[in-house]
Enzyme design. Structure first.
Site, short mmCIF file in Angstrom:
data_model
loop_
_atom_site.label_atom_id
_atom_site.label_comp_id
_atom_site.label_asym_id
_atom_site.label_seq_id
_atom_site.Cartn_x
_atom_site.Cartn_y
_atom_site.Cartn_z
N GLU A 90 72.50 23.73 25.65
CA GLU A 90 72.19 22.37 26.07
C GLU A 90 73.04 21.29 25.40
OE1 GLU A 90 69.84 21.54 28.52
OE2 GLU A 90 70.02 23.70 28.83
N SER A 359 25.13 48.32 57.64
CA SER A 359 24.18 49.30 57.11
C SER A 359 24.01 49.24 55.60
CB SER A 359 24.61 50.71 57.52
OG SER A 359 24.58 50.84 58.93
#
Length: 647
Positions: A90, A359
């Site tokens: 950077e 069911s």
């Protein structure tokens, strides 16, 4: 010409000097303005507007993160490799410039042009800190100009290490991680003080585009980016040739927890079920201790994957969900659906989808009958049946097979999932009792009125139904699903809230629960659920298939866990050739085989019933229940006791 040049020079000098003076004054005012707004450096380390949530599994390991993760760390505490990687990437002249590096900006522009991509940033670290403190991410000329006095103010007030510390803590690095300590923990499971050169390079590489280069999104791309950073570190003397070669040959990889990405749907469910001010909107950094078991989760995922890879047509868009609970309702694993590459990844079918239970609901009918005093060997009639439903007229339930067996036992009716017999049992027991048992066991969704409720016309979530079945495994004591054991402060471990498990509440007596469990073993041994058999390991369960096979279910349990499986389509398209006793039962079996692998066999809490004493001759059940109409209640009181041999 000489005269013209002199006059032009004087004009430019006169204008330029005054512009420079005005610019210098404006710069001085700007520096003074930003400097006056700067608090002590320590107060700038944490710039989040919300807290974070760290989710911990049943083994004490972190498995998920939510919110803005952060961990404070200073520049002199992190790994030197990380500081070097950041500076090399950077701002290589960070320790020498005064906040704005004009030469570095030009150099970065040339490097990026040669690489054909953004390799180095044009702003200094100090300028990036100024942006984090004062500005948004809009790339405008105005913002770049304003960054200059802000950066100079930072350099005047703070040391280089203080500026770097602010940067280390406030930079966003993807996956909800703010700052390098949180990112190191998130991706590698270690502190930023411990990262090696390869890991440091990967973390530094995230600064350009955190979401794009996050290793949890695309590890290969993140590793390629890190290799570029390693080259910069070697070029600038931060790594020897040997160290750089080592970093390239052994690139950083994700920690086991980050790579697994397991429990995401479970984590989202826990976050949504907990108190908002301690989870989704927390202003503190908290830890949530959960019931999640990654081993069980892996087993469920493997079981589901095995069936779809080997038993389902390739390219199927059928969905499936799986939930695994302990007998006390603690949720151990959750699969909210298959990843089909669409936009529905956030929809959790285990907790959000309400589907007809079919069911599966019959279990509650027989539970209510047993609780009322029935015996599994009591007879019930399987024959055509017509009921007069007020407001709807005659209703005649049909068996799936369209065949009738005559007089059978309650155990046979459940094992073979006989519709007409189940309706007779429900009507004889009383719909109110059936509804009460279902609700007391944990079904919170609305339950339909009318006699059809016995056949599962109501909707519920998979989690609800699995939790209700856990109450049966739990000996008839309600076991509401829960996933949170404790919420505590991350800083000092102070408890903020205890777990969300419900207080024990008995719903079925031990005899009813034990005999119901035995009846459910018959479903697997000789009924509709034989494909769920675990061999020598005892298991109990129930199949469920709704009208037109739009939903197929299987929920069952061993002595250790109760697991629920749902299968269907999101748009309610009928399944082709699939019933609850088919693929869902196989998914259940494959899941349970993997979960129980290596575990000792634990007996089921069942009571094997004994046949009742022979009854005295009485009315023919067929004559009694052949056509139950408006007078059903009075008929039940005087005659239908013969169904169960009791009043």
């Amino acid at each position: 010409m000489r005269g013209i040049f002199r006059k032009t020079f004087r004009v430019f000098w006169w204008v330029g000097l005054r512009v420079a003076i005005v610019g210098a004054l404006a710069l001085a005012v700007g520096v003074a303005y930003y400097s006056a707004r700067l608090p002590p450096a320590e107060e700038l380390l944490d710039g989040r507007d919300e807290g974070s949530v760290t989710l911990i599994d049943a083994n004490g390991d972190v498995f998920a993160w939510r919110g803005q993760q952060m961990g404070l760390i200073r520049a002199d505490e992190v790994s030197p490799h990380l500081v070097n990687a950041i500076v090399a990437t950077e701002d290589r002249r960070f320790y020498w410039h005064f906040g704005v590096d004009l030469r570095g900006t030009l150099r970065a522009l040339l490097v990026n042009l040669r690489a054909g991509t953004s390799v180095q940033g044009g702003s200094s670290i100090t300028q990036q800190v100024a942006k984090l403190l004062y500005f948004d991410n809009n790339r405008t000329l105005e913002r770049k100009i304003k960054e200059i006095p802000a950066a100079l103010a930072l350099e005047l007030k703070f040391s280089k290490n203080e500026i770097l510390s602010i940067y280390l803590n406030r930079a966003y690095l993807g996956a909800g991680a703010t700052g390098f300590e949180a990112a190191a923990q998130r991706y590698f499971g270690k502190s930023a003080a411990e990262v090696n050169p390869a890991e440091a390079a990967m973390l530094a590489g995230l600064l350009r585009a955190p979401s794009k280069f996050a290793p949890t999104n695309n590890l290969d791309r993140s590793q390629r980016r890190a290799e570029v950073i390693v080259g910069l570190m070697e070029e600038q003397g931060y790594l020897t040739a040997r160290q750089a070669a080592e970093a390239r040959s052994h690139p950083a990889v994700l920690s086991r927890a980050a790579a697994a990405r397991a429990g995401g749907e479970f984590a989202d469910w826990v976050m949504s079920s907990g108190p908002d001010f301690l989870t989704r909107s927390t202003t503190e950094d908290v830890e949530v201790l959960t019931t999640f078991d990654p081993r069980v989760q892996r087993a469920a995922e493997a079981g589901l994957r095995h069936v779809f890879e080997n038993k389902v047509k390739e390219g199927s868009n059928a969905q499936a969900a799986v939930v695994v609970l302990s007998r006390d309702g603690a949720v151990r694993a959750m699969i909210g659906g298959r990843d089909l590459g669409g936009s529905d990844g956030e929809f959790n079918r285990a907790t959000q989808a309400r589907r007809q239970t079919g069911s599966l609901f019959k279990t509650f009918v027989f539970a209510a009958a047993l609780q009322a005093g029935a015996n599994p060997f009591d007879p019930v009639l399987d024959a055509p049946l017509t009921l007069n439903v007020p407001g709807s007229g005659p209703w005649s339930p049909q068996n799936y097979s369209r065949e009738y067996l005559g007089q059978i036992t309650l155990a046979d009716a459940l094992a073979k999932s006989i519709n007409t017999a189940t309706v007779r049992v429900s009507e004889a027991t009383g719909r109110a009792r059936v509804r009460a048992v279902a609700e007391d066991l944990g079904v919170t969704s609305p339950i339909a009125d009318g006699p059809a409720l016995a056949l599962g016309t109501s909707e519920a979530t998979l989690l609800e139904m699995t939790g209700a079945y856990a109450g049966i495994l739990n000996g008839g004591v309600r076991a509401l699903p829960h996933g949170m054991r404790e919420i505590r402060l991350k800083s000092d471990g102070g408890q903020l809230m205890a777990g969300d498990g419900a207080a024990p509440r008995r719903v079925l007596d031990e005899r009813a629960a034990g005999q119901l469990t035995w009846m459910m073993t018959q479903v697997i041994e000789r009924g509709t659920g034989t494909r769920a058999s675990l061999g020598e390991r005892p298991a109990a369960g129930k199949t469920g298939t709704t009208q037109a096979a739009r939903d197929a279910w299987f929920i069952g349990f061993t002595g250790d866990y109760v697991t629920g499986v749902w299968m269907g389509y999101d748009d309610n398209t009928p399944l082709r050739g699939v019933t609850g006793g088919g693929l869902p039962a196989e998914i259940w079996r494959e899941t349970m085989l993997r979960i129980e692998d290596g575990m000792p066999t634990r007996p089921l809490p069942m009571i094997v019933p004994t046949p009742p004493v022979a009854r005295q001759p009485g009315p023919n059940p067929v004559e009694v229940v052949q056509n139950v109409g408006d007078a059903v209640e009075s008929v039940f009181k005087s005659v239908l006791g013969g169904l169960f041999g009791r009043n």
